[in-house]
Design an enzyme around this catalytic site. Structure first.
Site, short mmCIF file in Angstrom:
data_model
loop_
_atom_site.label_atom_id
_atom_site.label_comp_id
_atom_site.label_asym_id
_atom_site.label_seq_id
_atom_site.Cartn_x
_atom_site.Cartn_y
_atom_site.Cartn_z
N ARG A 48 0.92 -1.29 -0.05
CA ARG A 48 -0.07 -0.02 0.13
C ARG A 48 0.82 1.20 -0.04
NH1 ARG A 48 -2.74 3.28 4.70
NH2 ARG A 48 -3.76 4.82 3.46
N HIS A 58 -2.74 10.97 0.23
CA HIS A 58 -2.40 10.84 1.72
C HIS A 58 -1.75 12.32 2.01
CE1 HIS A 58 -1.05 7.53 4.67
NE2 HIS A 58 -0.86 8.58 5.17
N GLU A 84 -7.62 8.80 5.87
CA GLU A 84 -8.05 9.35 7.00
C GLU A 84 -8.53 10.76 6.93
OE1 GLU A 84 -4.78 8.99 9.76
OE2 GLU A 84 -4.96 7.05 10.09
N ASN A 125 -7.54 2.30 9.74
CA ASN A 125 -6.22 2.33 10.53
C ASN A 125 -6.33 2.27 11.73
OD1 ASN A 125 -5.13 2.85 7.79
ND2 ASN A 125 -4.89 5.00 8.17
N TYR A 179 -4.40 2.07 15.59
CA TYR A 179 -3.20 1.90 16.46
C TYR A 179 -3.43 1.71 17.84
CZ TYR A 179 -0.81 3.60 12.16
OH TYR A 179 -0.01 3.67 11.04
N GLU A 213 -3.66 0.07 8.25
CA GLU A 213 -2.44 0.41 8.79
C GLU A 213 -2.40 -0.12 10.31
OE1 GLU A 213 -1.51 4.47 9.08
OE2 GLU A 213 -1.64 4.82 6.98
C1 GBH Z 1 -1.37 7.50 10.33
O1 GBH Z 1 -2.22 8.48 11.26
C2 GBH Z 1 -1.35 7.86 8.91
O2 GBH Z 1 -1.90 7.62 8.03
C3 GBH Z 1 0.31 7.78 8.87
O3 GBH Z 1 0.61 8.61 7.60
C4 GBH Z 1 1.23 7.80 9.85
O4 GBH Z 1 2.64 7.75 9.64
C5 GBH Z 1 0.66 6.74 10.89
O5 GBH Z 1 -0.66 7.03 11.21
C6 GBH Z 1 1.38 6.87 12.15
O6 GBH Z 1 1.31 8.09 13.23
O7 GBH Z 1 -2.28 13.86 20.09
O8 GBH Z 1 -3.41 11.92 20.98
O9 GBH Z 1 -4.69 13.73 19.97
C7 GBH Z 1 -2.03 8.86 12.48
C8 GBH Z 1 -3.24 9.97 12.78
C9 GBH Z 1 -3.72 11.46 13.90
C10 GBH Z 1 -2.46 9.96 14.88
C11 GBH Z 1 -3.41 12.54 14.89
C12 GBH Z 1 -2.11 11.05 16.07
C13 GBH Z 1 -2.89 12.62 17.28
C14 GBH Z 1 -3.40 12.06 18.55
N1 GBH Z 1 -2.74 10.66 13.64
N2 GBH Z 1 -3.04 11.55 16.35
S1 GBH Z 1 -3.44 12.95 20.06
#
Ligand code: GBH
Length: 475
Positions: free
Chosen positions: A84, A129, A174, A316, A318, A385
């Site tokens: 991807r 992206h 996203e 996605n 995490y 992701e």
């Molecule tokens: C993804 O988004 C992305 O698609 C990718 O590009 C990136 O490298 C990957 O994750 C890893 O980060 O400060 O607690 O409010 C991540 C989305 C949105 C995650 C904002 C962190 C802040 C959380 N991000 N978020 S907070």
């Protein structure tokens, strides 16, 4: 197989897909070579180094523009079934507009796809992206409705050129992140104070753009190709911070404001925004003295156009947050946070990573997958992701542990709960430019030496672990 079950292994179906992901701005570099135009991340990192943790840029990044054959070699080593990656809009259309096509950009992605296909790795392509052409930002970016139409022109060009090579398309990565953090936070374009207005305009135009691309594909290309088109959402789980009715409601409202915002218009039976978003934003707008809701309305035709406009849902995932009810009074200044009405936190006892936000909470994955199943009638889901940022170093046993625990949780969702998940993508193949965190957070199965002239890639322990999973489909 029976043999694996006897050994007590957890196995995924034989046709389950394992892949790895990257995104153009985070890995390509070559920001101004061979006719590429500027994107909002180019101008943002150049003009606002203070907003990036280590003051660095993606000008060179992992140099995948030049090193993509090396990247494909790593994927062969991993034995993954798909890759991807995303296309840089301004590499193909320097100003974002269709009147000037950059042939080097078209050639570059052909070469990447050809190299993948030669090696039996399917190209899964994200059209957007986060790297909007800077010229379109000067027109207002995603707050300007015309940008949806320019996105359709760009998407048509991609279908015409790459339609026969791509195995799955994702329109957007996203929308929650780039609308909320771009038009109300510190991601590019960095409209820090605009939450509650510009973020909703962004979301509205992105949903229209997505729907229009899907319908355009149906009328202009579907007789020619049978490629599936989806969209990717960010959905970290949101659990109530206590068992009080208020916190349970606040957590569900937070899920609707995060994932429902974009998923409900596309994947629900009724279409349109989640009713709770409509209700809260309409009434808070009124209290704040607005003559109309800050959340725009779709026309009935738009609701129909967007409803059902995806063949699969990209997820996605995490981490997990706790949500409690916000008991403060609503501020006169509009904001998404007030509209949502919940306070996000994370438990101090949850295992940490090398980032501010990723805590290791594997059980949240199963709950997120089940929520999607219930809300949208069990659509086909591919995890686009999942991963964990750690410090530099090759002996990343904590990444192995993270992968194992998250995949176990996903396995339960599939086998016990019947969630319709058909693939998993690890973020990321290689260390890369982690947006406002610069190069300080490393997500790669392969380490990149950003100080070496040839951006040397070295396998981490986790790459061997993941290779075994992608080859055997067993944990
Ligand atoms: C993804 O988004 C992305 O698609 C990718 O590009 C990136 O490298 C990957 O994750 C890893 O980060 O400060 O607690 O409010 C991540 C989305 C949105 C995650 C904002 C962190 C802040 C959380 N991000 N978020 S907070």
């Amino acid at each position: 197989s029976a043999h694996d079950v006897a050994e007590g292994k957890l196995c995924f179906p034989e046709n389950f897909l394992f892949g790895v992901a990257t995104a153009a701005y985070q890995v390509e570099g070559a920001w101004n070579v061979s006719g590429k135009g500027e994107s909002i991340w180019d101008s943002y990192t150049h003009n606002h180094p203070e907003r990036i943790f280590d003051h660095k840029t993606g000008d060179v990044a992992a140099d995948s523009y030049h090193l993509f054959k090396e990247d494909v070699r790593l994927m062969v080593e991993l034995g993954v079934q798909f890759y991807r990656f995303s296309i840089s809009w301004s590499r193909i259309l320097p100003n974002g507009l269709i009147n000037h096509i950059n042939e080097d950009g078209i050639r570059y992605y052909h070469e990447v796809m050809d190299e993948l296909i030669r090696n039996n790795i399917q190209p899964m392509v994200t059209m957007y992206h986060w790297d909007l052409p800077q010229y379109l930002q000067e027109l207002g970016g995603w707050t300007n409705p015309i940008v949806s139409d320019y996105f359709v022109d760009y998407a048509r060009l991609l279908f015409q050129n790459y339609g026969s090579k791509v195995s799955a398309w994702l329109t957007f990565n996203e929308p929650l992140s780039f609308c909320e953090n771009g038009y109300g936070g510190s991601d590019a374009p960095g409209r820090l104070e605009s939450s509650g207005i510009e973020d909703y305009l962004c979301g509205h135009n992105v949903l229209r753009a997505h729907g229009k691309v899907y319908r355009m594909y149906q009328t202009e290309f579907q007789t020619q190709f049978s490629t599936k088109i989806g969209i990717t959402f960010h959905f970290s789980w949101r659990a109530p911070s206590s068992q009080s009715a208020d916190d349970i409601t606040a957590a569900e409202t937070a899920r609707q404001f995060a994932t429902g915002w974009f998923a409900h218009p596309i994947f629900s039976k009724t279409g349109d925004y989640p009713p709770i978003m409509r209700k809260r934003i309409d009434s808070i707008s009124k209290i704040q003295g607005f003559s109309r809701s800050r959340l725009p309305y779709f026309t009935p035709d738009e609701i129909e156009m967007i409803r059902g406009s995806a063949d699969f849902l990209g997820l996605n995932h995490y981490t997990t947050y706790l949500v409690s009810k916000n008991t403060k009074t609503i501020s006169p200044k509009p904001s998404y946070a007030d509209d949502m009405g919940g306070i996000k936190s994370q438990k101090a006892s949850w295992p940490t990573s090398n980032s501010t936000w990723v805590k290791v909470v594997p059980w949240g994955f199963r709950l997120a997958l089940n929520w999607i199943k219930r809300e949208y009638d069990n659509p086909p889901v591919i995890v686009t992701e999942n991963g964990v940022p750690l410090e530099k170093g090759l002996l990343d046993t904590r990444r192995i542990e993270y992968i194992k625990e998250y995949l176990k949780s996903m396995h339960t969702a599939i086998t016990k709960d019947n969630c319709n998940v058909y693939g998993y993508t690890h973020w990321s193949l290689i260390d890369n430019f982690e947006w406002t965190r610069g190069y300080s957070e490393r997500f790669g199965l392969y380490e990149v030496d950003f100080d070496s002239p040839n951006k040397t890639r070295t396998p981490r322990l986790s790459s061997e672990y993941y290779a075994r999973i992608s080859r055997t489909k067993c944990l």
